[in-house]
Design an enzyme around this catalytic site. Structure first.
Site, mmCIF file in Angstrom:
data_model
loop_
_atom_site.group_PDB
_atom_site.id
_atom_site.type_symbol
_atom_site.label_atom_id
_atom_site.label_comp_id
_atom_site.label_asym_id
_atom_site.label_seq_id
_atom_site.Cartn_x
_atom_site.Cartn_y
_atom_site.Cartn_z
ATOM 1 N N GLU A 77 10.813 -5.889 -7.591
ATOM 2 C CA GLU A 77 10.144 -6.332 -6.360
ATOM 3 C C GLU A 77 8.654 -6.010 -6.393
ATOM 4 O OE1 GLU A 77 11.199 -4.404 -2.666
ATOM 5 O OE2 GLU A 77 9.646 -5.510 -1.579
ATOM 6 N N ASP A 145 3.381 11.039 -4.277
ATOM 7 C CA ASP A 145 2.204 10.635 -3.519
ATOM 8 C C ASP A 145 1.614 11.898 -2.912
ATOM 9 O OD1 ASP A 145 0.312 9.517 -1.914
ATOM 10 O OD2 ASP A 145 1.709 8.516 -0.557
ATOM 11 N N ILE A 146 0.376 12.184 -3.254
ATOM 12 C CA ILE A 146 -0.286 13.362 -2.686
ATOM 13 C C ILE A 146 -1.521 12.881 -1.952
ATOM 14 C CG2 ILE A 146 -1.153 15.685 -3.145
ATOM 15 C CD1 ILE A 146 0.169 15.469 -5.910
ATOM 16 N N ASP A 147 -1.640 13.315 -0.716
ATOM 17 C CA ASP A 147 -2.667 12.751 0.129
ATOM 18 C C ASP A 147 -3.525 13.860 0.721
ATOM 19 O OD1 ASP A 147 -2.564 9.944 2.231
ATOM 20 O OD2 ASP A 147 -4.016 11.567 2.355
ATOM 21 N N CYS A 157 -14.558 21.249 4.724
ATOM 22 C CA CYS A 157 -15.662 20.350 4.402
ATOM 23 C C CYS A 157 -15.470 18.967 5.002
ATOM 24 C CB CYS A 157 -15.829 20.256 2.897
ATOM 25 S SG CYS A 157 -14.299 19.879 2.032
ATOM 26 N N CYS A 164 -14.630 15.021 -0.522
ATOM 27 C CA CYS A 164 -15.900 15.269 -1.184
ATOM 28 C C CYS A 164 -15.605 16.115 -2.410
ATOM 29 C CB CYS A 164 -16.869 15.988 -0.249
ATOM 30 S SG CYS A 164 -16.383 17.689 0.083
ATOM 31 N N CYS A 167 -13.549 19.425 -1.800
ATOM 32 C CA CYS A 167 -12.103 19.472 -1.576
ATOM 33 C C CYS A 167 -11.322 18.714 -2.654
ATOM 34 C CB CYS A 167 -11.734 18.996 -0.179
ATOM 35 S SG CYS A 167 -12.349 17.382 0.295
ATOM 36 N N SER A 196 -5.674 6.948 -5.718
ATOM 37 C CA SER A 196 -5.150 5.997 -4.740
ATOM 38 C C SER A 196 -6.251 5.156 -4.108
ATOM 39 C CB SER A 196 -4.376 6.737 -3.653
ATOM 40 O OG SER A 196 -5.279 7.445 -2.829
ATOM 41 N N ARG A 198 -8.838 6.217 -2.305
ATOM 42 C CA ARG A 198 -9.630 6.846 -1.261
ATOM 43 C C ARG A 198 -9.514 8.367 -1.285
ATOM 44 N NH1 ARG A 198 -8.604 5.750 4.969
ATOM 45 N NH2 ARG A 198 -9.758 3.807 4.742
ATOM 46 N N HIS A 356 11.241 2.999 -2.110
ATOM 47 C CA HIS A 356 9.938 3.162 -1.478
ATOM 48 C C HIS A 356 8.888 2.380 -2.268
ATOM 49 C CE1 HIS A 356 9.294 6.164 1.767
ATOM 50 N NE2 HIS A 356 8.125 5.584 1.709
ATOM 51 N N LYS A 359 1.663 1.587 -4.093
ATOM 52 C CA LYS A 359 0.567 0.687 -4.487
ATOM 53 C C LYS A 359 0.390 0.648 -6.000
ATOM 54 C CE LYS A 359 -3.438 1.872 -3.006
ATOM 55 N NZ LYS A 359 -4.565 2.059 -2.135
#
Lengths: 456, 453
Positions: A77, A145-147, A157, A164, A167, A196, A198, A356, A359
């Site tokens: 898919e 997935d780590i955000d 910060c 930035c 971090c 990812s 961003r 799941h 992207k």
């Protein structure tokens, strides 16, 4: 079970994704001059590595070998997010050219990759008539997935979608800890880390064994990585109990977390700068006498040439680890504090289920315009998210180049070149080699079997 | 297995060995219709007891004891030779009962697997080995040389789970990690290059995984048979029996609001204050405060509100009013409205989803930024105190609630809160947020009526 869960999870995931993405929409529009369909058309025409993505998703089943499963790619898919937030789920393609044409024609703002199903997902309704639930996911990479927005309580910060260089190293640490464990503990070899676009990273574990894990086994791995237990309404974030730590945690602590915390994070985030910040750390120490002693020391402590963060951390460590503190619980406090601030925070739900969506690499992030490029885990310290090429930069480079030569593949000469080459040589080639071996091995095993049964 | 109308003599199996059956095939026994039902109810009592124990957060050793007691209490039989038959028959009856929906299968699978785990532990070592062999669990033991190499790590793992590496445990099996997911999940094994080092006393995990797989497949198969043949063939005899068995024990699912509980938007704040359980009240207040909830919170509160009687149109208006203050009305329509219609069965698979039960909420794992879950389980004591104080729970009652929380009796803690807030007793206990709501409304309405007359 399958159908219900697919629909449900698919839906949940997209909503989660959607809402997180756009929290900071306005701010980013200022930075980036917009991803429009015309730019994307050029990107999909000249930059996006269609053939490599196709080879990857085929896992060797596009070759000439009689053991190939030619329906394999067809059952995968893809999901497109078009302009105006129109979601097209359950897209599937016959082969490279069909996929490439569809992407170029529809020009999706985002391409997600889902599982390989038992049957062609485009024809799922036809199969569903029987009521036998034959439409079900059968293979899927193990994904993580780590955000960065999950780290908001430990970084001063930025917050939310912003990152930035102060971090971002939290992500680097996450990559190191998880990557090492995936290889050394779980024995996986074909691992792709991707920016990812961003404020986070995605991880694709592509070994055959990983793709065939059940949901339960995926959950087990996700839980193996989990030390962070807490939600908005309880303050105990990390709980390390028992008289010793598991070897995986010991290794992560000794080889990565401790050094990073003491040599980088303490100072870069000014963790002990003022009362508000150090109180947060003191809150993790369940002993009044210790905290009040430290408070006393820090209350009027001023003007010192040394970094105040390092001084205070040393004092805290000294008290907690001195002979007086016989209690196991308090000794463990130092480790708990370090884990709280540095240990990777995974989005568990993404890893737990086969269905799941995640992207695809080399997408362009619709809000920042940055390309989702691979990150080499063995050099992840060098990765700089602010230097990742944006769509408009690539187009500029293309214009400059275009005036000089005509031939050659376009991406090779632009700043995307290194990323595509890394993807091909460090990830795809070794992966396809082992896929072919696997196909060969299972084919000859099958031959042997049928021979044996003939003899018999 | 044949179900027959009474009087047939009970089948007697020769040489009954009191061991643990794997329920691979339905027994070729004749079963009296009364036994069919009675045995099933007895087994259900055991499974329900285990389920309650788990949702109270009992520890493994407590669970083991509980399961053993439940088994002895309910599954005995005056005729010793019938004990094994009762075990097998009741299992297969419940398999029929619980094969029919995903939700039922999940519950049954998880409870039967737990039961099997506890019973396996009580087997003799010989019986355990025999069961391992039956599952073809023929793993290599770790050689002495290899053992010496990883001894430090193994001892670290042992200490991390509060055990020590005695020479008795020196037998380790090397097992692909995929086959012991629960040991991996809780970091109770050392893993190296995909191989888990499983101690002799952890073997139960291997066996349980196999059992679970076996049963899971069998349930899917039974479901197919049920829908294609049995339901129709047995529609005058077994079908009604089976359909009543599951609902009588799992309780109502609250997916359809009762007539008298219909709420309108203008009352919702008032009603939230007076009749929402803490878990929902908290979500509701957070939503009003932050104008946003993450997905787990949207599901938990959204389905509850549906069960409470909030109509789809009102639900959309309600969520939109909040979310649009944070993300704007347009984004709400695009990204969130779908989820709400989905909850009401208007999108996707068009299933009318059921509100979450206490058990489901207690076992959820809220993460960073999440407000769903059971406050009694997931709040720190400090936050819980503050929240209960806000609900108007008196100091004395508050201490009783916290006492229950410390002993992990989350539903009892909620029941005590209910009693403190409403000033009446709640003998049935709280099992479902929607039940809390309905009971609360009943009490408030009857006292209103009393006042007005």
């Amino acid at each position: 079970m399958a159908r219900e869960e697919i629909e449900k999870n698919g839906r949940d995931e997209m909503i989660i994704d959607g809402c997180e993405e756009s929290k900071q929409q306005e701010q980013n529009n200022v930075i980036f001059d917009g991803v429009n369909v015309n730019y994307l058309k050029v990107y999909y025409g000249k930059f996006f590595p269609h053939a490599d993505i196709f080879k990857w998703m085929s896992y060797g089943n596009d070759g000439k070998h009689p053991g190939c499963d030619y329906s394999y790619f067809r059952r995968r898919e893809f999901s497109f997010t078009l302009d105006n937030d129109i979601y097209l789920r359950f897209q599937s393609f016959n082969g490279l050219s069909e996929m490439e044409n569809s992407i170029k024609e529809k020009c999706p703002f985002k391409i997600d990759i889902g599982p390989v199903y038992s049957v062609d997902p485009a024809k799922r309704h036809a199969y569903a008539q029987g009521g036998d639930n034959v439409f079900t996911p059968v293979e899927r990479e193990l994904v993580f997935d780590i955000d960065m927005s999950d780290y908001d309580d430990v970084r001063y910060c930025c917050s939310g979608a912003d990152v930035c260089l102060d971090c971002w190293p939290l992500m680097t640490v996450a990559i190191k800890v998880i990557d090492t464990a995936l290889r050394d503990d779980f024995g996986f070899n074909h691992i792709l880390w991707v920016y990812s676009g961003r404020r986070g990273v995605h991880c694709w574990v592509c070994d055959g064994k990983a793709r065939r894990l059940s949901n339960e086994q995926r959950s087990a791995i996700a839980d193996y990585f989990r030390v962070y237990k807490g939600n908005e309404n309880s303050h105990k974030k990390v709980s390390l109990t028992g008289p010793a730590l598991h070897p995986f945690l010991v290794r992560s602590y000794n080889e990565v977390l401790k050094i990073f915390f003491e040599e980088k994070l303490l100072s870069s985030q000014n963790l002990f700068l003022d009362e508000e910040r150090y109180e947060k750390i003191l809150g993790m120490i369940p002993d009044e006498s210790v905290t009040s002693e430290l408070r006393g020391k820090w209350g009027d402590n001023r003007r010192s040439k040394e970094d105040i963060n390092i001084v205070r951390w040393q004092q805290l460590k000294h008290i907690l680890q001195s002979g007086k503190q016989k209690l196991q619980g308090l000794r463990r406090c130092v480790e708990e504090i370090v884990f709280s601030f540095t240990y990777p925070r995974l989005d568990m739900e993404v890893s737990r289920h086969m269905n799941h969506l995640l992207k695809a690499p080399f997408c362009v992030h619709p809000k920042t315009g940055r390309v989702c490029v691979p990150i080499d885990p063995s050099h992840c310290e060098e990765f700089d998210p602010t230097a990742v090429p944006t769509l408009s930069k690539l187009l500029e480079e293309l214009n400059m180049e275009g005036s000089r030569r005509e031939s050659d593949i376009d991406w090779e000469r632009t700043s995307l070149g290194d990323s595509v080459r890394y993807f091909q040589s460090s990830f795809l080639q070794p992966l396809l080699k082992s896929c072919k071996e696997e196909i060969e091995a299972s084919y000859s095993a099958k031959l042997q079997e049928s021979k044996n049964s003939l003899n018999w | 297995m044949e179900a027959v109308r009474s009087q047939k003599k009970p089948a007697v199996a020769d040489d009954v060995v009191p061991t643990l059956p794997l329920y691979r095939t339905a027994p070729a026994l004749e079963v009296r219709l009364e036994d069919f039902e009675l045995y099933a109810i007895d087994r259900l009592r055991v499974l329900k007891g285990i389920s309650d124990g788990l949702s109270r957060g009992k520890k493994p050793d407590e669970m083991e004891k509980l399961a053993n007691e439940l088994w002895k209490l309910h599954m005995r039989h005056p005729n010793a030779s019938e004990v094994v038959n009762k075990d097998i028959i009741s299992h297969f009856v419940l398999r029929l009962v619980y094969c029919r929906t995903e939700e039922l299968r999940k519950w049954f699978l998880s409870m039967e697997t737990s039961l099997f785990r506890y019973r396996f532990r009580f087997q003799t070592p010989e019986a355990q080995r025999a069961l391992m062999a039956e599952f073809h669990l023929l793993y290599k033991t770790v050689s002495n040389a290899e053992y010496e190499n990883v001894k430090d790590k193994l001892s670290q793992v042992a200490r991390s789970i509060g055990q020590s590496l005695s020479s008795a445990d020196a037998i380790f099996y090397k097992v692909p990690f995929e086959e012991v997911p629960d040991l991996v999940a809780t970091r109770r094994v050392f893993i190296q290059k995909g191989q888990a080092f499983v101690a002799m006393n952890q073997v139960v995990s291997l066996v349980v995984t196999q059992f679970r797989t076996l049963l899971s497949k069998a349930l899917a198969l039974t479901n197919r048979k049920w829908t294609s043949m049995i339901r129709e063939q047995e529609k005058d005899r077994l079908t009604p029996l089976i359909e009543s068995l599951s609902s009588s024990y799992l309780g109502p699912d609250y997916s359809q609001p009762r007539e008298f509980t219909e709420i309108s938007l203008k009352d919702i704040d008032q009603v939230a204050k007076s009749s929402f359980p803490l878990c929902m009240r908290h979500l509701f207040e957070k939503l009003r405060e932050d104008h946003h909830l993450k997905n787990g919170g949207r599901m938990q509160l959204g389905l509850f509100l549906k069960g409470v009687g909030l109509k789809l149109d009102d639900a959309l208006a309600f969520w939109k009013a909040e979310f649009s203050r944070k993300v704007g009305a347009e984004r709400f329509d695009k990204e969130y409205a779908y989820g709400i219609r989905h909850n009401y069965g208007k999108e996707g698979k068009r299933t009318d989803y059921t509100p979450y039960s206490c058990q489901k909420i207690i076992s959820s794992v809220p993460g960073v930024g999440d407000h769903h879950g059971c406050p009694y389980r997931h709040f720190s004591e400090e936050n819980l105190r503050a929240a209960l104080g806000k609900m108007g729970v008196s100091n004395r009652a508050l201490e009783d609630v916290l006492e229950k929380v410390r002993n992990k009796h989350y539903q009892l803690a909620c029941t005590l809160t209910f009693e403190a807030v409403h000033g009446t007793s709640c003998d049935a206990g709280i099992n479902h947020p929607n039940q809390y709501f309905i009971d609360s409304k009943k009490i408030l309405e009857s006292s209103n009526n009393a006042n007005s007359t």
